[in-house]
Design a protein around this motif. Structure first.
Motif, short mmCIF file in Angstrom:
data_model
loop_
_atom_site.label_atom_id
_atom_site.label_comp_id
_atom_site.label_asym_id
_atom_site.label_seq_id
_atom_site.Cartn_x
_atom_site.Cartn_y
_atom_site.Cartn_z
N VAL A 189 -26.04 3.85 76.38
CA VAL A 189 -25.92 4.28 77.77
C VAL A 189 -25.09 5.56 77.86
CG1 VAL A 189 -25.32 3.60 80.12
CG2 VAL A 189 -25.99 1.85 78.45
N PRO A 190 -25.61 6.59 78.56
CA PRO A 190 -24.85 7.83 78.72
C PRO A 190 -23.58 7.59 79.52
CG PRO A 190 -27.16 8.10 79.41
CD PRO A 190 -26.93 6.65 79.22
N LEU B 106 -28.26 0.89 85.26
CA LEU B 106 -28.13 -0.02 84.12
C LEU B 106 -29.27 -1.04 84.08
CD1 LEU B 106 -24.28 -0.55 84.05
CD2 LEU B 106 -25.66 0.45 82.23
N LYS B 107 -29.81 -1.38 85.27
CA LYS B 107 -30.91 -2.35 85.28
C LYS B 107 -32.22 -1.67 84.87
CE LYS B 107 -28.52 -5.83 87.33
NZ LYS B 107 -28.39 -7.22 86.91
N THR B 108 -32.35 -0.37 85.18
CA THR B 108 -33.61 0.31 84.85
C THR B 108 -33.76 0.51 83.34
OG1 THR B 108 -32.60 2.50 85.00
CG2 THR B 108 -33.54 1.61 87.01
N ILE B 109 -32.64 0.50 82.63
CA ILE B 109 -32.69 0.78 81.20
C ILE B 109 -33.36 -0.36 80.43
CG2 ILE B 109 -30.54 -0.19 80.29
CD1 ILE B 109 -29.91 2.54 79.08
N ALA C 109 -33.35 -0.95 68.57
CA ALA C 109 -31.95 -1.41 68.52
C ALA C 109 -31.38 -1.18 69.91
CB ALA C 109 -31.18 -0.64 67.46
N PHE C 110 -31.34 -2.23 70.69
CA PHE C 110 -30.96 -2.11 72.10
C PHE C 110 -29.47 -2.40 72.24
CE2 PHE C 110 -30.75 -3.49 76.56
CZ PHE C 110 -31.44 -2.46 77.17
N LEU C 111 -28.68 -1.34 72.25
CA LEU C 111 -27.22 -1.51 72.34
C LEU C 111 -26.72 -1.14 73.73
CD1 LEU C 111 -26.03 -0.01 68.91
CD2 LEU C 111 -27.16 -2.18 69.38
N ALA C 112 -27.60 -1.31 74.73
CA ALA C 112 -27.26 -0.79 76.05
C ALA C 112 -26.57 -1.80 76.97
CB ALA C 112 -28.52 -0.26 76.74
N SER C 113 -26.89 -3.08 76.86
CA SER C 113 -26.38 -4.04 77.85
C SER C 113 -25.45 -5.06 77.21
CB SER C 113 -27.54 -4.80 78.51
OG SER C 113 -28.52 -3.90 78.95
N GLY C 114 -24.37 -5.36 77.90
CA GLY C 114 -23.37 -6.28 77.37
C GLY C 114 -23.74 -7.74 77.54
N LEU C 115 -24.83 -8.15 76.92
CA LEU C 115 -25.25 -9.55 77.00
C LEU C 115 -24.73 -10.31 75.79
CD1 LEU C 115 -29.04 -9.13 77.91
CD2 LEU C 115 -27.09 -9.30 79.44
N PRO C 116 -24.08 -11.43 76.00
CA PRO C 116 -23.67 -12.22 74.84
C PRO C 116 -24.89 -12.84 74.15
CG PRO C 116 -23.08 -13.35 76.89
CD PRO C 116 -23.66 -12.02 77.28
N LEU C 117 -24.80 -13.02 72.85
CA LEU C 117 -25.89 -13.66 72.12
C LEU C 117 -25.93 -15.16 72.44
CD1 LEU C 117 -25.64 -12.10 68.54
CD2 LEU C 117 -27.45 -11.72 70.25
N PRO C 118 -27.15 -15.70 72.59
CA PRO C 118 -27.26 -17.15 72.87
C PRO C 118 -26.56 -18.02 71.82
CG PRO C 118 -29.37 -16.07 73.20
CD PRO C 118 -28.45 -15.04 72.62
N GLU C 119 -26.42 -17.52 70.59
CA GLU C 119 -25.74 -18.35 69.58
C GLU C 119 -24.27 -18.56 69.89
OE1 GLU C 119 -27.34 -15.67 66.81
OE2 GLU C 119 -25.42 -14.93 66.09
#
Lengths: 469, 469
Positions: B421-422, A21-24, A33-43
């Motif tokens: 992510v796969p 998951l870190k390599t992605i 469109a990076f939908l890979a990591s569950g990061l909350p938006l700063p807003e």
């Protein structure tokens, strides 16, 4: 050249994989469109801005006189490192600008580190770092070498992990190289060979001793010969004090040294001799800026730092963003030179406090033939050694047991409203080992104002008068 | 009544002793010269004051419109918890007022927890907490139960420790109790009996599924019968979303629920059924306030919390003081009600984003018979399932290997500038187990703005069109 020391890693450290998951993250590009990591938006972060007040270098009036208009510095976080990036998930090594600042500081202080392949990772303080070191290099049943008197909490960490603690003899200059060499030469068959040496080489806790350069070199050579890691835990490194001069001969208005003089006065780190890359250095901001940062760092050869990064990804992730932001902005505003000024000012403060403790100890305890006042040149602690056999009723009252006398002094002292720590709390006793009749008490000159400090030493002297009757 | 479950502790947790140095603190009295602990004086801390800007409840305009004069709240740290105490060494359970606030919040949210002997300790985030749980309850070679698809990093932590991962079957409502019961009934002889169940029961990562109340009850009963700890890792608990309603039937201006309605809508924690005291709940502020706090909490029976406290004393000590101070002042200013308002506003935001993702997925992928859009009601993630056998050239092009098709979709999608992510990255495959022909991709609706999110879903649909030719 750095050696490949991967054979010294623990099963756990060897088994750590890179996180897919870190390599992605490499695919995160502006037009993707990076939908890979569950990061909350700063807003959706709860905080919009942070500011703080610190002091402005060069701290010429000492550190007690806190800020007034002329020396205060008000800093808005985000000027140098955006708030939103500081409060987001971060790399396991810590925010890059903060890491770079500390690396530059490391080069200033430690010069050309022999191992040119070193790197640095931020920790959640040295207590955390030490536990991570043990998980990275030891397995249940392994042996480690520790100083005969050592920080009790660090020993607890190791004991709970089922490690075999073997002691290194120490004197007023710390670990005795010849004795260490002998221990290793005559290593008991069937006992696992030690993986690492744990030492607090500067201002040791509890003894207050500092290992001189020549001894460090010899200890390093022994470690290299026997293929052992050296873990130098250095929370007190920047509390290296001015030499103690008796009160009557003391020159009160000593000039603050230049950066060069200051740096030259510091005892060299084990890193200086570390051609193999077998030194793991633990630094901490707890004693220098505030314990609440919960930020420290590990310096080691790159492959070891990489293993720590894999570990941190599945433990602390990285130090708190709030702490990293505030620490970084402070250091960045001070600059390397301002930070050195802070460290020099701190040395002055602690030197004065050490002087108060030792002046009082020498004047109240110095005439007792069974007492030795051990004078520290670094750290926060000083110790008083007492020859238990000198007690007039050692046999009748204490059954020749030094611990019984120690306990009596401890309790009488508390009754006298002075609290010191018995040396036996720090002592590592091997099976079947006989206890020395020399008992010890540890005081600190760090935690109280000067008046209370002097009072605490006087009360201890009264306690001894009472008990030695 | 809470059961004595100390037999489930690891060797390491059982071996932890109380720190003598911590017990001495009881003698710290105003008239005592306390020279026992090496605490730096606050006058040597580098920081004099901290202030920050947050938003004022009730956050009626949503969370995207950041503060303006009418809804901003400027807070000076130290008003409620002194800065100097926040930046000092602290108790391993965390600053008392912050702990008390979170406990009160816990009582509001979870009502009467069956185990009336519970307690709470602050962590450095749930990643740290999970690793601490493993050290507290497992030894090398132990077995643990994990969901068939699970957060890869959490699995890595366990694998590095030499644990045996046994899977629990899941469906769109999470762990299937009947299947779990069967696994335990037919436990393979010679394999160590599992110590704990690890689950993300709400908005699971990666599947997005939530275990309904009735299943939680059944799973708890199974855990109780077989004497297993349940670790509920709940970072997404407060991202329980409004039910998904198709775009055409959606009522745009839905009223914000009252506190009672909001709390009643939340799925109950495993704590609700925890008569034995075998549930360990992990909470985190990362997804709610900001990842950079690096603060979370563990709720468990008191004797377990005590063991964690002994652990933390020799690892993180306590979360960063900066983070604790700022977090506490924020929550204290908001109050319990303001904090609930924040959580409700957050639910609205994430419900909207989930809607954008699912609306777009249904309109672009809904007509493909080999695709299932899985609609989540909690968390940050949604998944798309794909029947690999429906591919017209599954045999010739992919040699009947679902992973080969998955990889093709993954790479083609990246080439189309959309990164998902796969599913296989999260899959736990037992020795000799055959892979299902159902492949899966995980997207997040959390990390991008709505336009990019919709674009990412459309590109994924294009990718499938391309690959399924």
């Amino acid at each position: 050249m750095t050696k490949d020391l991967s054979h010294l890693l623990s099963l756990e450290a060897k088994a750590r994989n890179n996180s897919l998951l870190k390599t992605i993250a490499q695919y995160k590009q502006p037009d993707t469109a990076f939908l890979a990591s569950g990061l909350p938006l700063p807003e959706y972060f709860a905080w919009e801005s942070i500011s703080f007040k610190t002091r402005k270098p060069p701290f010429e009036d000492g550190l007690k006189a806190f800020s007034n208009e002329s020396n205060e510095l008000v800093v808005e976080v985000g000027d140098k490192l955006p708030l939103s990036s500081g409060l987001q998930y971060a790399s396991a090594t810590g925010p890059k600008p903060l890491v770079e600042f500390i690396k530059e500081h490391t080069r200033l202080v430690h010069g050309d580190i022999s191992n040119d392949d070193w790197d640095l990772i931020l920790t959640a303080g040295s207590t955390h770092a030490w536990e991570a070191v043990l998980r990275t290099f030891t397995d249940r049943g392994d042996s480690i070498l520790v100083e005969k008197y050592a920080f009790a909490s660090a020993l607890e960490t190791a004991r709970a992990k089922g490690l075999n603690l073997v002691t290194m003899d120490i004197d007023s200059h710390g670990i005795i190289p010849e004795s260490l060499a002998k221990t290793l030469e005559n290593w008991e068959e069937g006992v696992k060979y030690p993986k690492l040496i744990y030492t607090v080489p500067t201002g040791q806790n509890p003894t207050g001793s500092t290992i001189p350069e020549e001894r460090r070199k010899l200890i390093y050579e022994i470690a290299s010969k026997y293929d052992i890691i050296i873990v130098e835990d250095e929370p007190y490194y920047f509390l290296q004090l001015e030499d103690y001069v008796e009160e009557s001969n003391r020159n009160v208005s000593s000039r603050r040294p230049s950066d060069e003089e200051f740096l030259a006065s510091l005892v060299p780190s084990f890193l200086k001799f570390d051609v193999d890359g077998r030194v793991i250095r633990l630094d901490s901001f707890s004693k220098i800026l505030a314990p609440g940062t919960r930020i420290g760092s590990i310096i080691a050869q790159k492959p070891f730092i990489e293993r720590f990064a894999r570990d941190f990804e599945t433990t602390i992730q990285n130090p708190s963003g709030f702490a990293s932001l505030i620490l970084y902005e402070t250091l960045a505003y001070w600059g390397q030179d301002g930070y050195l000024q802070w460290l020099k000012a701190l040395r002055e403060e602690y030197s004065n406090k050490r002087n108060v403790a030792i002046d009082t100890a020498l004047s109240t305890l110095g005439d007792k033939p069974f007492v030795t006042v051990n004078i520290p040149n670094a750290g926060m602690f000083f110790t008083i050694s007492i020859d238990a056999t000198a007690h007039p009723h050692f046999t009748e009252r204490y059954n020749n047991d030094p611990l019984a006398l120690e306990d009596d002094i401890y309790r009488t002292n508390i009754a006298n409203k002075s609290v010191w720590v018995p040396g036996s709390w720090f002592e590592v006793v091997q099976d079947g080992e006989e206890r020395s009749p020399l008992i010890m008490f540890r005081g600190t000159f760090a935690a109280t104002d000067e008046e209370t400090l002097a009072e605490g030493v006087k009360r201890f002297a009264q306690t001894l008068d009472q008990v030695f009757k």
